[in-house]
Design a protein around this motif. Structure first.
Motif, mmCIF file in Angstrom:
data_model
loop_
_atom_site.group_PDB
_atom_site.id
_atom_site.type_symbol
_atom_site.label_atom_id
_atom_site.label_comp_id
_atom_site.label_asym_id
_atom_site.label_seq_id
_atom_site.Cartn_x
_atom_site.Cartn_y
_atom_site.Cartn_z
ATOM 1 N N GLY A 75 0.775 -1.228 0.000
ATOM 2 C CA GLY A 75 0.000 0.000 0.000
ATOM 3 C C GLY A 75 0.807 1.279 0.000
ATOM 4 O O GLY A 75 0.393 2.282 -0.555
ATOM 5 N N HIS B 286 -7.140 4.467 11.168
ATOM 6 C CA HIS B 286 -7.230 3.094 11.653
ATOM 7 C C HIS B 286 -8.635 2.791 12.184
ATOM 8 O O HIS B 286 -9.217 1.743 11.883
ATOM 9 N N SER C 296 -11.264 2.819 9.111
ATOM 10 C CA SER C 296 -11.211 1.663 8.211
ATOM 11 C C SER C 296 -11.867 0.435 8.821
ATOM 12 O O SER C 296 -12.687 -0.232 8.184
ATOM 13 N N THR D 25 -11.617 -2.011 -0.017
ATOM 14 C CA THR D 25 -10.529 -1.367 -0.748
ATOM 15 C C THR D 25 -9.898 -0.253 0.071
ATOM 16 O O THR D 25 -8.663 -0.139 0.150
ATOM 17 N N ASN E 267 -9.646 0.018 3.155
ATOM 18 C CA ASN E 267 -8.915 -0.522 4.298
ATOM 19 C C ASN E 267 -7.432 -0.723 3.988
ATOM 20 O O ASN E 267 -6.580 -0.597 4.875
ATOM 21 N N VAL E 268 -7.114 -1.031 2.730
ATOM 22 C CA VAL E 268 -5.718 -1.308 2.356
ATOM 23 C C VAL E 268 -5.120 -0.206 1.500
ATOM 24 O O VAL E 268 -3.927 -0.241 1.182
ATOM 25 N N GLY F 265 -2.299 -0.376 4.717
ATOM 26 C CA GLY F 265 -3.350 -1.111 5.400
ATOM 27 C C GLY F 265 -3.265 -1.035 6.911
ATOM 28 O O GLY F 265 -2.491 -0.244 7.475
#
Length: 361
Positions: free
Chosen positions: A132, A303, A306, A340, A342-343, A347
């Motif tokens: 990422g 964080h 997500s 998507t 999230n990463v 990530g």
């Protein structure tokens, strides 16, 4: 955007929300998804020229509005809630933010005014090999004014007029149609986000002045803040959508919202959203105040956003029952977007490491 929105911010949020409901509702989003484009140019042009969203955080001397990143976050909420496909993150955050963090005045004066008016699309090519975020020791190399290497998961690269490519020597500016530049769109899970693989084979480019490591670290903070704001807004949209459905869907003569199996997940989603919204507002306030904890606060917000969004999107599909798993329902679009996001640009593990680093752990 701070802990309490100002009157101007509330007016801005209201304007963008009205625009989304009138010009970019979910039916229009689905039409964009069916097309080959990753966003609707007409929608982006109106957002840029009529509402000034593209240049909101770009200084006035470069053709922007001279507002703050916190103000941009306010506008992003409405776009995120409606999953409106735009090159905002790629152009106004990643590309513009990188140029502002570097020291190349020539590049700023050439590209920032065009970004601000929506006449040019920019992006930042930094990820490699499916990872990422690769800010340290990228494999792309510069040799005699040319760049060679491959970047993956590049946002809106297919439409970009200019790409800022991270290399072992710094950030290199590469214009579209440059010899040796190949942009291959990839079909990602999120249908509202345009991604591509960028291959450079002795492609002419200009090495930009400034500290690339500092610029990338700075722009990552802004990207975390903006992306967290999008995710928080989408989480709230999932909560509202499912809550309304729980009121009108009946089972055994009662609305399903009366049952604990529905009430408890909805309460959990609300709790996650409330925590995320507070974290985003705290990070936004830190940016506005120039706080030393801005980087940490942005990573924390990202964080929380997500992980909370993924759970909210999953429960939205489940609590809608069979219809929630169909193509016709919007639930899967939010779930795809959540997975998507999230990463994207680092990530969960990367964000946890970043939080630990900023805490000095």
């Amino acid at each position: 955007m701070t802990l309490i929105d100002t009157d101007d911010q509330r007016d801005l949020a209201s304007s963008v929300s009205r625009f989304v409901s009138g010009q970019a509702p979910m039916s229009a989003v689905r039409e964009t998804i069916k097309s080959e484009a990753s966003f609707d140019p007409a929608v982006w042009r109106r957002l840029s020229q009529e509402l000034g969203i593209a240049g909101l955080a770009i200084p006035e001397e470069y053709g922007g509005s001279g507002a703050t990143w916190s103000d941009l976050v306010v506008a992003v909420r409405a776009l995120g809630a409606g999953l409106v496909p735009t090159p905002l993150l790629a152009t106004s955050v990643l590309a513009a933010g990188t140029l502002l963090a570097l020291d190349d005045e020539e590049a700023r004066r050439e590209w920032l005014p065009r970004f601000a008016e929506g006449s040019a699309i920019g992006t930042l090519a930094v990820s490699e090999g499916g990872r990422g975020w690769v800010p340290v020791n990228p494999s792309c190399v510069v040799d005699d004014g040319t760049v060679t290497g491959t970047k993956t998961g590049v946002l809106n690269a297919a439409e970009a007029d200019v790409l800022l490519v991270s290399t072992a020597d710094g950030i290199v500016l590469v214009e579209k149609d440059a010899p040796g530049l190949t942009v291959t769109p990839v079909e990602g899970l999120d249908l509202t986000q345009g991604l591509a693989t960028v291959t450079l084979e002795r492609t002419p480019g200009r090495l930009l002045a400034g500290d690339a490591a500092v610029a990338l670290d700075t722009v990552l903070d802004v990207a975390n803040l903006v992306l967290a704001s999008e995710q928080a807004a989408a989480t709230k949209a999932c909560l509202d959508m499912t809550t309304e459905y729980a009121k009108i869907r009946y089972s055994f003569g009662q609305p399903i919202g009366i049952y604990q199996g529905v009430k408890h997940p909805l309460a959990n989603i609300y709790t996650d959203w409330a925590l995320t919204d507070a974290a985003v507002r705290k990070a936004s306030e830190s940016f506005a105040a120039g706080s030393e904890t801005a980087s940490l606060d942005a990573a924390v917000a990202r964080h929380l956003a997500s992980s909370g969004y993924i759970e909210a999107a999953k429960q939205t599909m489940l609590l809608h029952g069979g219809i929630g798993f169909t193509w016709e329902h919007d639930a899967h679009l939010y779930y795809r977007n959540a997975i998507t996001g999230n990463v994207l640009l680092g990530g969960p593990t990367f964000q946890q490491d970043r939080i630990a680093e900023k805490l000095g752990v």
